[in-house]
Write a protein that holds these residues in place. Sequence first.
Motif, PDB file in Angstrom:
ATOM      1  N   ALA A   1      71.313  -1.571 -26.084  1.00 25.52           N
ATOM      2  CA  ALA A   1      71.061  -1.493 -27.658  1.00 25.52           C
ATOM      3  C   ALA A   1      71.186  -2.837 -28.589  1.00 25.52           C
ATOM      4  CB  ALA A   1      72.182  -0.510 -28.374  1.00 25.52           C
ATOM      5  N   LEU A   2      72.326  -3.628 -28.123  1.00 24.82           N
ATOM      6  CA  LEU A   2      72.360  -5.010 -28.763  1.00 24.82           C
ATOM      7  C   LEU A   2      71.185  -5.897 -28.233  1.00 24.82           C
ATOM      8  CD1 LEU A   2      76.024  -5.465 -27.781  1.00 24.82           C
ATOM      9  CD2 LEU A   2      75.068  -5.411 -30.195  1.00 24.82           C
ATOM     10  N   ALA A   3      70.849  -5.915 -26.878  1.00 25.16           N
ATOM     11  CA  ALA A   3      69.381  -6.614 -26.650  1.00 25.16           C
ATOM     12  C   ALA A   3      68.118  -6.231 -27.380  1.00 25.16           C
ATOM     13  CB  ALA A   3      69.187  -6.497 -25.223  1.00 25.16           C
ATOM     14  N   ALA A   4      68.164  -5.033 -28.033  1.00 26.37           N
ATOM     15  CA  ALA A   4      67.102  -4.681 -28.755  1.00 26.37           C
ATOM     16  C   ALA A   4      67.163  -5.071 -30.426  1.00 26.37           C
ATOM     17  CB  ALA A   4      66.752  -3.032 -28.629  1.00 26.37           C
ATOM     18  N   LEU A   5      68.523  -4.827 -30.683  1.00 25.90           N
ATOM     19  CA  LEU A   5      68.660  -5.112 -32.159  1.00 25.90           C
ATOM     20  C   LEU A   5      68.909  -6.553 -32.650  1.00 25.90           C
ATOM     21  CD1 LEU A   5      69.974  -4.239 -34.866  1.00 25.90           C
ATOM     22  CD2 LEU A   5      72.174  -4.158 -33.945  1.00 25.90           C
ATOM     23  N   VAL A   6      69.643  -7.547 -31.660  1.00 25.98           N
ATOM     24  CA  VAL A   6      69.778  -8.903 -32.160  1.00 25.98           C
ATOM     25  C   VAL A   6      68.404  -9.486 -32.489  1.00 25.98           C
ATOM     26  CG1 VAL A   6      70.928 -11.121 -31.428  1.00 25.98           C
ATOM     27  CG2 VAL A   6      72.095  -8.890 -31.292  1.00 25.98           C
ATOM     28  N   PRO A   7      67.457  -9.466 -31.547  1.00 22.81           N
ATOM     29  CA  PRO A   7      66.143 -10.174 -32.017  1.00 22.81           C
ATOM     30  C   PRO A   7      65.381  -9.742 -33.334  1.00 22.81           C
ATOM     31  CG  PRO A   7      66.249  -9.677 -29.574  1.00 22.81           C
ATOM     32  CD  PRO A   7      67.481  -8.998 -30.303  1.00 22.81           C
ATOM     33  N   SER A   8      65.613  -8.497 -33.338  1.00 22.21           N
ATOM     34  CA  SER A   8      65.046  -8.108 -34.679  1.00 22.21           C
ATOM     35  C   SER A   8      65.664  -8.439 -35.983  1.00 22.21           C
ATOM     36  CB  SER A   8      65.148  -6.214 -34.823  1.00 22.21           C
ATOM     37  OG  SER A   8      66.414  -5.854 -34.822  1.00 22.21           O
ATOM     38  N   ILE A   9      66.847  -8.713 -36.027  1.00 17.69           N
ATOM     39  CA  ILE A   9      67.672  -9.125 -37.006  1.00 17.69           C
ATOM     40  C   ILE A   9      67.400 -10.660 -37.082  1.00 17.69           C
ATOM     41  CG2 ILE A   9      70.107  -9.754 -37.673  1.00 17.69           C
ATOM     42  CD1 ILE A   9      71.175  -7.463 -36.757  1.00 17.69           C
ATOM     43  N   VAL A  10      67.188 -11.461 -35.882  1.00 19.70           N
ATOM     44  CA  VAL A  10      66.979 -12.852 -35.964  1.00 19.70           C
ATOM     45  C   VAL A  10      65.544 -12.957 -36.652  1.00 19.70           C
ATOM     46  CG1 VAL A  10      66.469 -14.793 -34.736  1.00 19.70           C
ATOM     47  CG2 VAL A  10      68.395 -13.635 -34.149  1.00 19.70           C
ATOM     48  N   ALA A  11      64.705 -12.183 -36.392  1.00 16.39           N
ATOM     49  CA  ALA A  11      63.292 -12.139 -36.919  1.00 16.39           C
ATOM     50  C   ALA A  11      63.143 -11.808 -38.384  1.00 16.39           C
ATOM     51  CB  ALA A  11      62.300 -11.276 -36.173  1.00 16.39           C
ATOM     52  N   ASP A  12      64.370 -11.291 -38.928  1.00 13.12           N
ATOM     53  CA  ASP A  12      64.189 -10.562 -40.120  1.00 13.12           C
ATOM     54  C   ASP A  12      64.741 -11.695 -41.088  1.00 13.12           C
ATOM     55  OD1 ASP A  12      64.021  -9.236 -42.690  1.00 13.12           O
ATOM     56  OD2 ASP A  12      65.240  -7.322 -41.812  1.00 13.12           O
ATOM     57  N   ASP A  13      63.764 -12.504 -42.020  1.00 12.10           N
ATOM     58  CA  ASP A  13      63.996 -13.297 -42.899  1.00 12.10           C
ATOM     59  C   ASP A  13      64.842 -12.825 -44.156  1.00 12.10           C
ATOM     60  OD1 ASP A  13      62.930 -15.204 -41.305  1.00 12.10           O
ATOM     61  OD2 ASP A  13      61.171 -15.292 -42.409  1.00 12.10           O
ATOM     62  N   ALA A  14      64.892 -11.375 -44.508  1.00 11.03           N
ATOM     63  CA  ALA A  14      65.616 -11.021 -45.582  1.00 11.03           C
ATOM     64  C   ALA A  14      66.919 -10.821 -45.152  1.00 11.03           C
ATOM     65  CB  ALA A  14      65.068  -9.404 -45.898  1.00 11.03           C
ATOM     66  N   VAL A  15      67.350 -10.754 -44.008  1.00 10.98           N
ATOM     67  CA  VAL A  15      68.813 -10.765 -43.650  1.00 10.98           C
ATOM     68  C   VAL A  15      69.338 -12.049 -43.679  1.00 10.98           C
ATOM     69  CG1 VAL A  15      70.525 -10.232 -41.798  1.00 10.98           C
ATOM     70  CG2 VAL A  15      68.636  -8.734 -42.056  1.00 10.98           C
ATOM     71  N   ARG A  16      70.315 -12.284 -44.898  1.00  9.28           N
ATOM     72  CA  ARG A  16      70.903 -13.672 -45.082  1.00  9.28           C
ATOM     73  C   ARG A  16      72.164 -13.750 -44.559  1.00  9.28           C
ATOM     74  NH1 ARG A  16      67.932 -15.642 -49.292  1.00  9.28           N
ATOM     75  NH2 ARG A  16      69.095 -17.733 -49.032  1.00  9.28           N
ATOM     76  N   ALA A  17      73.019 -12.712 -43.924  1.00  2.72           N
ATOM     77  CA  ALA A  17      74.235 -12.953 -43.552  1.00  2.72           C
ATOM     78  C   ALA A  17      74.446 -11.742 -42.279  1.00  2.72           C
ATOM     79  CB  ALA A  17      75.386 -13.054 -44.464  1.00  2.72           C
ATOM     80  N   VAL A  18      75.213 -11.666 -41.429  1.00  7.86           N
ATOM     81  CA  VAL A  18      75.219 -10.720 -40.481  1.00  7.86           C
ATOM     82  C   VAL A  18      76.883 -10.357 -40.347  1.00  7.86           C
ATOM     83  CG1 VAL A  18      74.862  -9.807 -38.174  1.00  7.86           C
ATOM     84  CG2 VAL A  18      73.391 -11.289 -39.435  1.00  7.86           C
ATOM     85  N   ILE A  19      77.357  -9.134 -40.340  1.00  6.07           N
ATOM     86  CA  ILE A  19      78.705  -8.777 -39.902  1.00  6.07           C
ATOM     87  C   ILE A  19      78.861  -8.000 -38.546  1.00  6.07           C
ATOM     88  CG2 ILE A  19      80.639  -7.262 -40.946  1.00  6.07           C
ATOM     89  CD1 ILE A  19      79.721  -7.683 -43.641  1.00  6.07           C
ATOM     90  N   LEU A  20      79.865  -8.489 -37.735  1.00  2.00           N
ATOM     91  CA  LEU A  20      79.943  -7.783 -36.346  1.00  2.00           C
ATOM     92  C   LEU A  20      81.357  -7.179 -36.663  1.00  2.00           C
ATOM     93  CD1 LEU A  20      78.661  -7.074 -33.481  1.00  2.00           C
ATOM     94  CD2 LEU A  20      79.841  -9.382 -32.991  1.00  2.00           C
TER      95      LEU A  20
END
Length: 269
Positions: A34-53
């Motif tokens: 799930a993380l292998a699919a999710l992380v690249p999609s977040i990296v590619a999303d310029d609208a995401v300006r910060a990430v919480i884990l």
Amino acid sequence: MNETVLVDVADGVATITLNRPQARNALDAQMKDALAALVPSIVADDAVRAVILTGAGGAFCAGGDLRGMAEVRPTMDFERWQARMREFQPWLTQLIELDRPLIAAVDGPAYGAGFGLALAADVVLASPRARFCLSFMKVGLGPDFGAMYTLPRVVGVQRAKELMLSAREVGAEEAQRLGLVMELHPEDRLLDRARALARSFVDASPVAVRHIKQDVARSLASDLPTMLALEAEHQARCFDTAYQADAVERFLAKQPPRFQWPPTHDDDR
């Protein structure tokens, strides 16, 4: 996305929640996929300006799934295990090298690979009941999930060796003294503080944030002339943005800046 990892993207902030509370969010194969699919999609999303884990159910991440490890051991040899270890490294590298702020909100145990995940963050917030442990020596392994790279950079070489070799548990207050944790907050306010920090970066200069993260990462393996050259180049790139021009105009007009680190209330600590 499967239910072992939840993601919520709102107002420029992506919140990733490890969601196997019955196993204290231990990383099994399904969660890693799930993380292998999710992380690249977040990296590619310029609208995401910060990430919480963060983790669900009063735990951050208890590390690797030892039961699953025992089950696959009869089918593994050196080459297969090495290949298995390399499977998660691309998305982990993307987290560590993310060009936007990554904030870990740690409540409860962050053991083994979970400790490594927390170390991938730029800012670690923790509750008083957070516990950190590189438990690998207890099962005859060396650290993984990037801890060999990240931990010495946070606490220094000698302390990193001690934490790895002893496999001892570090409580929240000691973790803060060692520099592993930036702030402590009660568990019922921890995620709110993480969100406040993350939201503050939505209005920050993405160019400045990216260059600060990249340059700090390079500094420990570089020399003074190289870093001075990078400072000059990246300062010029920041200067050559509409954001910087607007920030100066706001300052001269005595207007509030677009970016401001949110204050910490004394009763939160």
